[in-house]
Design a protein around this motif. Sequence first.
Motif, PDB file in Angstrom:
ATOM      1  N   HIS B  22     -72.474   9.050 -28.739  1.00 29.36           N
ATOM      2  CA  HIS B  22     -72.184   8.973 -30.148  1.00 29.36           C
ATOM      3  C   HIS B  22     -71.767   7.378 -30.448  1.00 29.36           C
ATOM      4  O   HIS B  22     -72.314   6.885 -31.490  1.00 29.36           O
ATOM      5  N   CYS B  23     -70.963   7.025 -29.764  1.00 24.81           N
ATOM      6  CA  CYS B  23     -70.335   5.812 -29.961  1.00 24.81           C
ATOM      7  C   CYS B  23     -71.314   4.480 -29.988  1.00 24.81           C
ATOM      8  O   CYS B  23     -71.295   3.588 -30.929  1.00 24.81           O
ATOM      9  N   ALA B  24     -72.218   4.732 -29.131  1.00 25.67           N
ATOM     10  CA  ALA B  24     -73.073   3.459 -28.817  1.00 25.67           C
ATOM     11  C   ALA B  24     -74.146   3.669 -29.946  1.00 25.67           C
ATOM     12  O   ALA B  24     -74.631   2.686 -30.539  1.00 25.67           O
ATOM     13  N   SER B  25     -74.522   4.953 -30.374  1.00 29.54           N
ATOM     14  CA  SER B  25     -75.641   5.221 -31.822  1.00 29.54           C
ATOM     15  C   SER B  25     -75.211   4.564 -32.859  1.00 29.54           C
ATOM     16  O   SER B  25     -75.531   3.830 -33.521  1.00 29.54           O
ATOM     17  N   HIS B  89     -65.182   6.424 -34.484  1.00 28.24           N
ATOM     18  CA  HIS B  89     -65.993   6.703 -33.196  1.00 28.24           C
ATOM     19  C   HIS B  89     -65.555   5.944 -31.972  1.00 28.24           C
ATOM     20  O   HIS B  89     -65.606   6.730 -30.731  1.00 28.24           O
ATOM     21  N   CYS B  90     -64.983   4.937 -32.051  1.00 30.61           N
ATOM     22  CA  CYS B  90     -64.292   3.886 -31.073  1.00 30.61           C
ATOM     23  C   CYS B  90     -63.218   4.508 -30.677  1.00 30.61           C
ATOM     24  O   CYS B  90     -62.729   4.571 -29.409  1.00 30.61           O
ATOM     25  N   GLN B  91     -62.422   4.856 -31.371  1.00 32.87           N
ATOM     26  CA  GLN B  91     -60.813   5.445 -31.169  1.00 32.87           C
ATOM     27  C   GLN B  91     -61.227   6.694 -30.465  1.00 32.87           C
ATOM     28  O   GLN B  91     -60.386   7.276 -29.463  1.00 32.87           O
ATOM     29  N   GLN B  92     -62.131   7.557 -31.123  1.00 33.17           N
ATOM     30  CA  GLN B  92     -62.336   8.895 -30.310  1.00 33.17           C
ATOM     31  C   GLN B  92     -62.735   8.708 -29.006  1.00 33.17           C
ATOM     32  O   GLN B  92     -62.516   9.626 -27.775  1.00 33.17           O
ATOM     33  N   CYS B  93     -63.700   7.882 -28.580  1.00 37.12           N
ATOM     34  CA  CYS B  93     -64.123   7.664 -27.397  1.00 37.12           C
ATOM     35  C   CYS B  93     -63.148   7.078 -26.577  1.00 37.12           C
ATOM     36  O   CYS B  93     -63.440   7.316 -25.347  1.00 37.12           O
ATOM     37  N   ALA B  94     -62.345   6.365 -27.052  1.00 40.41           N
ATOM     38  CA  ALA B  94     -61.211   5.751 -26.246  1.00 40.41           C
ATOM     39  C   ALA B  94     -60.583   6.821 -25.593  1.00 40.41           C
ATOM     40  O   ALA B  94     -60.011   6.787 -24.430  1.00 40.41           O
TER      41      ALA B  94
ATOM     42  N   MET C  57     -79.531  14.560 -27.871  1.00 40.15           N
ATOM     43  CA  MET C  57     -78.642  15.268 -29.142  1.00 40.15           C
ATOM     44  C   MET C  57     -77.551  14.501 -29.226  1.00 40.15           C
ATOM     45  O   MET C  57     -77.359  14.125 -30.368  1.00 40.15           O
ATOM     46  N   ALA C  58     -76.590  14.139 -28.390  1.00 38.79           N
ATOM     47  CA  ALA C  58     -75.466  13.325 -28.484  1.00 38.79           C
ATOM     48  C   ALA C  58     -75.784  12.050 -28.934  1.00 38.79           C
ATOM     49  O   ALA C  58     -74.868  11.621 -29.696  1.00 38.79           O
ATOM     50  N   ARG C  59     -76.915  11.293 -28.648  1.00 38.31           N
ATOM     51  CA  ARG C  59     -77.213  10.242 -29.274  1.00 38.31           C
ATOM     52  C   ARG C  59     -78.007  10.181 -30.303  1.00 38.31           C
ATOM     53  O   ARG C  59     -78.279   9.109 -31.098  1.00 38.31           O
ATOM     54  N   GLY C  60     -78.203  11.091 -30.850  1.00 41.97           N
ATOM     55  CA  GLY C  60     -78.982  11.444 -32.236  1.00 41.97           C
ATOM     56  C   GLY C  60     -80.175  10.852 -32.192  1.00 41.97           C
ATOM     57  O   GLY C  60     -80.755  10.379 -32.999  1.00 41.97           O
TER      58      GLY C  60
END
Lengths: 109, 109, 109, 109
Positions: B22-25, B89-94, C57-60
Amino acid sequence: MSHERFDECIQACNDCAIACEHCASACLGEGHATAMAACIRLDRDCADLCRWAATLMARGSSYATALCAVCAEVCEACAAECARHDAAHCQQCAVACRQCAEACRRMAA
Amino acid sequence: MSHERFDECIQACNDCAIACEHCASACLGEGHATAMAACIRLDRDCADLCRWAATLMARGSSYATALCAVCAEVCEACAAECARHDAAHCQQCAVACRQCAEACRRMAA
Amino acid sequence: MSHERFDECIQACNDCAIACEHCASACLGEGHATAMAACIRLDRDCADLCRWAATLMARGSSYATALCAVCAEVCEACAAECARHDAAHCQQCAVACRQCAEACRRMAA
Amino acid sequence: MSHERFDECIQACNDCAIACEHCASACLGEGHATAMAACIRLDRDCADLCRWAATLMARGSSYATALCAVCAEVCEACAAECARHDAAHCQQCAVACRQCAEACRRMAA
């Protein structure tokens, strides 16, 4: 499904996955990733779909041709995007994607 | 290896893989991918390593702990990079990366 | 595509992948793998398809629903095969496969 | 890391993954899977590790050599198991595993 066409498609998928991974890394590393975001996004999906289609073909799975059909779609989209960019890695990726799309279309037919 | 710690680590890996994808996208889609290139690159590796570690743990593979050790390393690097950015999304990924790193370190020990 | 249905399908795919990996390992390790060959073969494909659908799905990804459609098919086949066997891991796998098939069918619709 | 050795190792990994998938499917499909359970189990891990190492090498990941080290280990174990069996797919898999183990050892060094 002849063994020859099968091997050729696995090889095309593996070659395309390598080209896509390399193209994405180069697009990320050359200082203008914002302009290349669509290319990176498609490279990411295309590399994965190519690996997954190759995996199912190598194991003789009943679901191999269904994956090849999806793989052909993303390869065509990735080829069209990569072809728009002048960088050697994009042009080489476009060629690998087109060859893989054709091989996957034949498998899915 | 207790079943409880095993399940917890699989869950942490799956959660981290989702957060990284999700963060990458999101990093690719918000118009400043050039500034986020290091984050995208680490997200890509981290998502894959998390999925692979979870796969080997789920099947009870002899190589699961070796993968957990590599996964912990990339999770720590990804957590450090993501923590530098303000986007949610970056903070949640961290957070997800740190939890996964800890769970994988326990498995690899 | 609502966020809620999306998260639920990712979770169902991850749960099913874990159940399939565990079922395949158990079928291989209990001394009667020959009788369980069809189950092992389907577990292998089903685990992979579930992971791949969850990834997209996770990457949309634009290709997520296409993978969900293939995933639903293999989940239904794997559920039918697992349901024929009395072992707890097979019965649990059948339940996870059915839930995942339903979630994937909704995503692919 | 020279480009030449890099390409050679990706190719060895892809070839080994194909051989392992094929060997596992053949072991499952020939009516004596119980006797081949150890082989099938190792084929499954080896195919995955080979694909994952190839993926990280193709993208120029910082974690590629760490994966090559794990891949070399499972390749050696899979080669030793496959070499014990007379079937052509096992003997061919043993050769592919040995070549991949050597290429991965060189990368990991």
